[in-house]
Design an enzyme around this catalytic site. Sequence first.
Site, short mmCIF file in Angstrom:
data_model
loop_
_atom_site.label_atom_id
_atom_site.label_comp_id
_atom_site.label_asym_id
_atom_site.label_seq_id
_atom_site.Cartn_x
_atom_site.Cartn_y
_atom_site.Cartn_z
N HIS A 106 0.76 -1.38 -0.13
CA HIS A 106 -0.15 -0.13 -0.09
C HIS A 106 0.97 1.29 -0.13
CE1 HIS A 106 -3.44 2.51 0.67
NE2 HIS A 106 -2.88 3.01 1.40
N GLY A 112 -6.91 3.52 1.78
CA GLY A 112 -7.92 3.80 0.37
C GLY A 112 -7.35 4.20 -0.83
N LEU A 172 -10.08 -3.68 4.41
CA LEU A 172 -9.28 -2.77 3.49
C LEU A 172 -8.15 -2.06 4.23
CD1 LEU A 172 -8.83 -2.10 0.37
CD2 LEU A 172 -10.03 -0.17 1.02
N ASP A 173 -6.83 -2.62 3.64
CA ASP A 173 -5.67 -1.87 4.08
C ASP A 173 -5.38 -2.19 5.47
OD1 ASP A 173 -5.21 -1.09 1.55
OD2 ASP A 173 -5.87 0.60 1.81
N ALA A 174 -5.82 -3.15 6.33
CA ALA A 174 -6.04 -3.21 7.47
C ALA A 174 -5.38 -4.56 8.00
CB ALA A 174 -7.29 -3.05 8.31
#
Lengths: 280, 280, 280, 280
Positions: D189, D198, D224-226
Site C-alpha cells: 500500500h 484507500g 481494506l488496508d487493515a
Amino acid sequence: MITFACPDRTGIVARIAGFLAESGGWIVEASYHTDPDTGWFFTRQVVRANSLAFDVEELRSRFAEVAASLSSESTWKVDDTDERRRVVILVSKEGHCLYDLLGRVAAGELDVDVRAVIGNHASLGDITRAHGIPFHHVPFPADGKAEAFAHVAKLVDEHEPHAVVLARFMQVLPAELCEAWAGRALNIHHSFLPSFIGAKPYHQAHKRGVKLVGATCHYVTADLDAGPIVEQDVIRVDHGDSVVDMVRKGRDIEKVTLARGLRWHLESRVLVHGNKTVVF
Amino acid sequence: MITFACPDRTGIVARIAGFLAESGGWIVEASYHTDPDTGWFFTRQVVRANSLAFDVEELRSRFAEVAASLSSESTWKVDDTDERRRVVILVSKEGHCLYDLLGRVAAGELDVDVRAVIGNHASLGDITRAHGIPFHHVPFPADGKAEAFAHVAKLVDEHEPHAVVLARFMQVLPAELCEAWAGRALNIHHSFLPSFIGAKPYHQAHKRGVKLVGATCHYVTADLDAGPIVEQDVIRVDHGDSVVDMVRKGRDIEKVTLARGLRWHLESRVLVHGNKTVVF
Amino acid sequence: MITFACPDRTGIVARIAGFLAESGGWIVEASYHTDPDTGWFFTRQVVRANSLAFDVEELRSRFAEVAASLSSESTWKVDDTDERRRVVILVSKEGHCLYDLLGRVAAGELDVDVRAVIGNHASLGDITRAHGIPFHHVPFPADGKAEAFAHVAKLVDEHEPHAVVLARFMQVLPAELCEAWAGRALNIHHSFLPSFIGAKPYHQAHKRGVKLVGATCHYVTADLDAGPIVEQDVIRVDHGDSVVDMVRKGRDIEKVTLARGLRWHLESRVLVHGNKTVVF
Amino acid sequence: MITFACPDRTGIVARIAGFLAESGGWIVEASYHTDPDTGWFFTRQVVRANSLAFDVEELRSRFAEVAASLSSESTWKVDDTDERRRVVILVSKEGHCLYDLLGRVAAGELDVDVRAVIGNHASLGDITRAHGIPFHHVPFPADGKAEAFAHVAKLVDEHEPHAVVLARFMQVLPAELCEAWAGRALNIHHSFLPSFIGAKPYHQAHKRGVKLVGATCHYVTADLDAGPIVEQDVIRVDHGDSVVDMVRKGRDIEKVTLARGLRWHLESRVLVHGNKTVVF
C-alpha cells in the site's frame, strides 16, 4: 542474565536451555547468533530472577560447569540484573552528550547510577552538580598528562564502574588504561568510522563534500578510533551546511548513538569477538 | 534553464532576475547558494520556455552578456529543457543498477533517451534489447584494455550523451576518458566514501564490523573514487549479515543513489566547484 | 530578514532583488518557492544587517511599498535577526523534551532566550531553575482549567514570546489561546500524524503493529493535532518492542523533531499557507 | 525450517532444542520471541538439512508430537528450504514494483520461481515475457468483476503459490479470496498505514502537508488496508514536492518495502498472531 560464546557445534542450545529448564528458569528473552566466518556461536539469555530456585552466585557456579562441558574455549558471564549499573563519565568542554545522558537519567529512561563525572575542564561542573552527581575537575597540562590520567584512573576505579563513558572527552587514553578498561570504556567518535579518523572529523567531512555525516560508538582500544564498533548512525547534510552546521546536526546523532550504545552495553547486549561486536 | 556561478557580490540576483523579468521570463523554480568558504555564488533558474519572447539560442547569446557583466570568472550554461537527455550506460556482469534504470525508463519515471548500453560482458544484452535498446559487447582482455576503451569511447561519443553512467562497470577509466567526459561521467561506488575506496568494499565493511553500509554516486575523475560526490545513502546492517547479505542490502542503496544522482545531473541540478557539488 | 508571499506573477524576484540591490543589501541566503496548486509564490531573504544604509524600521517601511506594489494580497514580515528570540515552554511531567531544549541552550547550540517554563506539575521545576530559568507551577484542577489557562496566558504574554513551545504539555489549548498564539505555538505530537491523533498514540501504534513510530511538530490550531506540520521524523520498532520501548525510542525522535521545528520557526524559515507549511 | 508458536511456559526452548539435538540437527539460525501482552511464545529454527538423520516428512511427523506435547494451542509449520518458492504476481498498469521484482529475480538476488504474472491491463505483458515468465491478461469490466476474480483465482491456484503478490494491483480482493489466500497474499500500500487508507494516498498526503511519505507491505484481509503489517518504510518530501514528485519518490520506497516483505515471507520469517506480525 547469561551471555555465552564458544566455537559452534550441535547441542549447545539444547544443553543451555535444558540446564535452565531443569532449574525452573523462565527465559524472558533469548538471542542466538552463529558467525559462519569464525565458526563461533553466541547467545544471551535473560532469565526471570525469581524463577530460579537459587541465587545468582549459585547460578554462576552451576553455569560454569555447563560452559566447561561445552567447550574449553568458551567465554561467558552471569550478570545480576538486579544490580544497578554504575557509570562514570569523562568530558571536556562540549556538553551535548553529557546533557543528553543526564537528561535520560533524570527522566528515568536510563536507570543507571552515574557515580561521577570527570572533566579536564571545569565548565560542565555546575550542571552535573545540579543533577546531584559529583563532578571532579582534573586539569590536563601539556607536561602533566600522565599524572592527570593516573588521577582520573583513581577517581574512576574506586567506583568499579560497569561503563566508563568518554562523552566527547578529547584526550587520548594511554594504552594501560585501554587495557585496564577493556570492554568497558565506550567512546563516541564524531564521524562514520572508518571515515575521518582522528581530529576535526567534521572539517574533514566538509572538505570532502560528503552528503551524510555520522557518529560511531565504539569500545576504546589502544588503536585510535579503531576499536570494536557498537553502534553508528548518520544524518543528511547538504552544500548549504557549513562546518558549524555539520557540527550541530552531527551532535544529534552523537547523542543518540552514544546513548544507544551505552544502554546496550549495560544490558549486556554487546558481545565482543575479535574487533567486531554482536549486538543482541 | 540557466545555471550560473561566480564570485559573490551584491546585485547578482537583481541583475539576473531583472534580465529575466525584462524578457518576460516566468521563473518556475529558482535556487541560490553562497558558499562562505570559497566566496562563490551559485544559482539555477528554471524558466517556462514559452514565456520568453525568443528561443534558447537567443537566450544563450543574451545571457552571455549578463554573465560577462557580472564577473569575468563566471561559469554558466543555458540548457534547453525541451531537448530529451541522452544517456549511455556502461556495465559489467552485475545487473541490479541496469535493471533499475531500465525499469524507471520503461515506467516513464525517468524520461530519458538511453541510446546504448555497453558491457564488458555479454550477460546483460538480452534484457537491454528486450527494452528496445542497443547493447554492445566490448570484451576487456587483460592485454587489450586500451583498445577496448578506445572502442567504448567511440561507441559512447557518437551519441554526444548528456551522461555516461558507470552502472557497476568494473573497469577503471583511463585518465584521458575522465578528462573527455569530465562532469558527465557518473559512477556508483558501493561504499559510503571516503570509507572503503577501491575493490571489494563490502568485504572491507564486513571486516571492520560497521553497522551501516552505503553507496556513493560521484563524478568520475582520474583520482579513483575521489571525484565530487553527488549523492550518498546508507542502509543498516548487523552482526547477522554476511558479506553476501551486505551485498544484497547494499544494492538497494546503490540503485536509488545512482538513480537520484543521475536524475539531478540530467536536470542540471548539480553544479561542480572544485571537488564538491552544489545540488539544487 | 524578509519573508514574503503573494500570488505568483512575473517579475517578483526582480522587484525584490532590485530593491535590495539598490539599498546595498548583501543577500546571505535566499530561497524561493512557487506552489503550482495554489499559484502562490514564497520567498525568504536573509540580508547582512550592516550592508544596508538604513535600519530595520526603515527597511520595514520601504519594503511595505514593494510588497504593496506586487500584490494587494501579499503577506510579509521583516525580522531583525539581531533581536534575540524569546521562548516560553509549557510542560507537564514528561521531561525529555525540556531536558533536550535546555541542554541545547546551555551548550550554546540553540541561542535563544528561554524566558520561562510553565508546568501543570511541579516536577520539572528544579532542573529548570538549575539552568537559571524561572519556573512557574500552574496546577490544572479538573474544575478550574479555564482559570489555569488564563493564568498561563498571562505568564506567557508578558514576555511577548516569538515561540510558545508545548514540550509534551498534556493539556488541550482552548480555542482563544490557539487564536491568540496562532503561528507561534508549536506542539510536539508523539505520532506520525495524521496517524494516531489524540491520546496514547504509542498504545495505538503498538496495537496496530506498525514497524516505525514517529513524531510531528506542528502549529497549534483549534482542531486537535490537525495544524500545519513543520517537521516529522520516524524511528524503527519491531515486534520485540513493548509500548514502554516504543515510548523510549519515540522520545529520541520527539526531541529532535521539536528542536528542529523550533529552530526553523525562530529563524523565520517556516511560512504557513492554509494548513500547510513552506520550510526554507 | 521450523516455525512454532504457543502460549509461553518454561521449558519450550529446552524441549525443541533437545529434540533437534537428539536428531543431530545443526541449528543454523534460531530466533525466539515472547510477547508479554498476549503471553505467547514464538520461534523459528533453521536446521541444516543434511544434518538430520531423516527427511522433511519424517521431521514433520516427529515434530508434530513435540508441538502437541508443549501445547494443544500450538501452531507450527515445517518447511523444506530446498523446495523453490512459487510466486504469482498480480498487477495493473503501474509497473515499478513488477520491474523491481523481475530485476531482482533476474539478478539472482531473489531466488524464486515466478510462475505467472496476471494483469487487469495488458501493458506489462511484454516485459514479463521478456523475462521468460507467462503473462495473463484478465480484463476487469465494471459489470464482470466476479467472473474476472474467478478467472484470476483459477490462474493463481493451479500453481499453489507460496505467495500471491499484489504489486500495485488496483482491484480490491473479494472476501472469499482473502480467506482462500490468508497468510499468503501480500499487498503493497502506497502510504504509511494507518495513515491514508484507500484510494489516492499520495494526494491525501500532499493535502495534509506531511513531511515524509511511506509504504506498507501487509497481508491482505477482508478489511481494506487493515491486515497485519509486515514492513514499512518512509522517504522525506518537502513543500517543493508536487503529488507527482511524491508518487515518484514513494515508488522507491514501495519497491524495497514490498521486496523485503516478500523475501521475509518466503523465508518463513513472518509469523502472524492476531492482526500483528513477528518478523524474525
